[in-house]
Scaffold this motif. Structure first.
Motif, short mmCIF file in Angstrom:
data_model
loop_
_atom_site.label_atom_id
_atom_site.label_comp_id
_atom_site.label_asym_id
_atom_site.label_seq_id
_atom_site.Cartn_x
_atom_site.Cartn_y
_atom_site.Cartn_z
N PHE A 16 13.13 24.17 89.36
CA PHE A 16 12.30 23.65 90.43
C PHE A 16 13.15 22.06 90.80
O PHE A 16 13.12 21.75 91.94
CB PHE A 16 10.88 23.57 90.17
CG PHE A 16 10.11 22.70 91.30
CD1 PHE A 16 9.92 23.06 92.57
CD2 PHE A 16 9.67 21.36 90.88
CE1 PHE A 16 9.16 22.48 93.45
CE2 PHE A 16 9.02 20.51 92.10
CZ PHE A 16 8.76 21.25 93.12
N ALA A 17 13.46 21.33 89.59
CA ALA A 17 13.67 19.95 89.95
C ALA A 17 15.20 19.83 90.61
O ALA A 17 15.43 19.10 91.30
CB ALA A 17 14.01 19.26 88.29
N ASP A 18 15.98 20.79 90.41
CA ASP A 18 17.22 20.75 91.13
C ASP A 18 17.08 21.09 92.57
O ASP A 18 17.72 20.38 93.47
CB ASP A 18 18.32 22.04 90.58
CG ASP A 18 17.58 23.65 90.74
OD1 ASP A 18 16.52 23.65 90.82
OD2 ASP A 18 18.22 24.34 90.74
N LEU A 19 15.87 21.86 92.95
CA LEU A 19 15.61 21.84 94.38
C LEU A 19 15.21 20.47 94.99
O LEU A 19 15.53 20.15 96.01
CB LEU A 19 14.40 23.03 94.41
CG LEU A 19 14.98 24.32 94.30
CD1 LEU A 19 13.93 25.29 94.36
CD2 LEU A 19 16.17 25.07 94.85
N VAL A 20 14.31 19.84 94.30
CA VAL A 20 13.71 18.43 94.49
C VAL A 20 14.77 17.55 94.52
O VAL A 20 15.04 16.70 95.53
CB VAL A 20 12.88 17.86 93.52
CG1 VAL A 20 12.44 16.57 93.95
CG2 VAL A 20 11.56 18.82 93.72
N ASP A 21 15.98 17.60 93.82
CA ASP A 21 16.89 16.66 93.89
C ASP A 21 17.81 16.83 94.98
O ASP A 21 18.34 15.90 95.43
CB ASP A 21 18.00 17.02 92.51
CG ASP A 21 17.38 16.35 91.36
OD1 ASP A 21 16.12 15.46 91.40
OD2 ASP A 21 17.44 16.58 90.13
N ALA A 22 18.09 18.05 95.46
CA ALA A 22 19.01 18.62 96.48
C ALA A 22 18.25 17.94 97.60
O ALA A 22 19.00 17.60 98.68
CB ALA A 22 19.18 20.04 96.50
N LYS A 23 16.86 18.07 97.86
CA LYS A 23 16.18 17.64 99.13
C LYS A 23 16.36 15.97 98.83
O LYS A 23 16.71 15.54 100.01
CB LYS A 23 14.89 17.94 99.11
CG LYS A 23 13.97 17.63 100.32
CD LYS A 23 12.82 18.12 100.39
CE LYS A 23 12.02 17.80 101.49
NZ LYS A 23 12.50 17.96 103.00
N ARG A 24 16.35 15.21 97.88
CA ARG A 24 16.00 14.03 98.17
C ARG A 24 17.50 13.30 98.31
O ARG A 24 17.72 12.45 99.04
CB ARG A 24 15.77 13.34 96.63
CG ARG A 24 14.39 13.36 96.70
CD ARG A 24 13.74 12.88 95.13
NE ARG A 24 12.36 13.14 95.14
CZ ARG A 24 11.76 13.28 93.83
NH1 ARG A 24 12.39 13.19 92.67
NH2 ARG A 24 10.39 13.31 93.70
N PHE A 59 20.43 14.97 99.46
CA PHE A 59 21.11 15.42 100.63
C PHE A 59 20.42 15.89 101.86
O PHE A 59 20.86 16.12 102.87
CB PHE A 59 21.99 16.69 100.29
CG PHE A 59 22.92 16.47 99.25
CD1 PHE A 59 24.29 15.72 99.37
CD2 PHE A 59 22.57 17.15 97.82
CE1 PHE A 59 24.96 15.57 98.08
CE2 PHE A 59 23.65 16.87 96.96
CZ PHE A 59 24.78 16.04 96.94
N GLY A 60 18.90 15.76 101.48
CA GLY A 60 18.30 15.94 102.77
C GLY A 60 17.91 17.51 102.98
O GLY A 60 17.64 17.98 104.05
N TRP A 61 18.60 18.30 102.22
CA TRP A 61 18.56 19.64 102.30
C TRP A 61 16.91 20.36 102.36
O TRP A 61 16.11 19.96 101.49
CB TRP A 61 19.30 20.40 101.24
CG TRP A 61 20.75 20.22 101.24
CD1 TRP A 61 21.62 19.64 102.19
CD2 TRP A 61 21.84 20.74 100.27
NE1 TRP A 61 22.76 19.68 101.87
CE2 TRP A 61 23.00 19.96 100.40
CE3 TRP A 61 21.51 21.20 98.80
CZ2 TRP A 61 24.11 20.39 99.86
CZ3 TRP A 61 22.68 21.42 98.30
CH2 TRP A 61 24.21 20.98 98.58
N THR A 62 16.94 21.51 103.19
CA THR A 62 15.57 22.01 103.07
C THR A 62 15.94 23.41 102.42
O THR A 62 16.97 24.12 103.13
CB THR A 62 15.03 22.24 104.34
OG1 THR A 62 14.63 20.87 104.91
CG2 THR A 62 13.78 23.06 104.13
#
Length: 83
Positions: free
Chosen positions: A1-9, A11-14
């Motif tokens: 889960f943390a890797d998804l949050v990091d990518a969003k923060r 790179f702004g990825w959804t």
């Protein structure tokens, strides 16, 4: 889960994560038995809503209540079929 949050923060990825539980739900919902049960539920709910609209806010007779309660019980039974 943390890797998804990091990518969003960063790179702004959804992103979306598919979990085994979702795969199971998709498999269950595609089975013929589930689909047919859902169709019966939809018909019952539509009928129940039509009755409620037709009766409006007036006082319901014991017969009205018996019919609506019976339909709600049927809906519950069909929902149990889906699980």
């Amino acid at each position: 889960f943390a890797d998804l949050v990091d990518a969003k923060r960063e790179f702004g990825w959804t992103t979306a994560a598919v979990t085994p539980e979702v795969a199971y739900e998709i498999e269950m919902q595609s089975q013929t038995r589930f689909v047919l049960a859902q169709r019966v539920i939809d018909v019952l709910l539509t009928s129940l809503r039509s009755i409620q609209i037709e009766l409006g806010n007036q006082v319901r007779s014991p017969e009205d209540l018996e019919v609506m309660d019976g339909m709600e019980r049927l809906i519950s039974k069909w929902r149990d079929e889906q699980t």
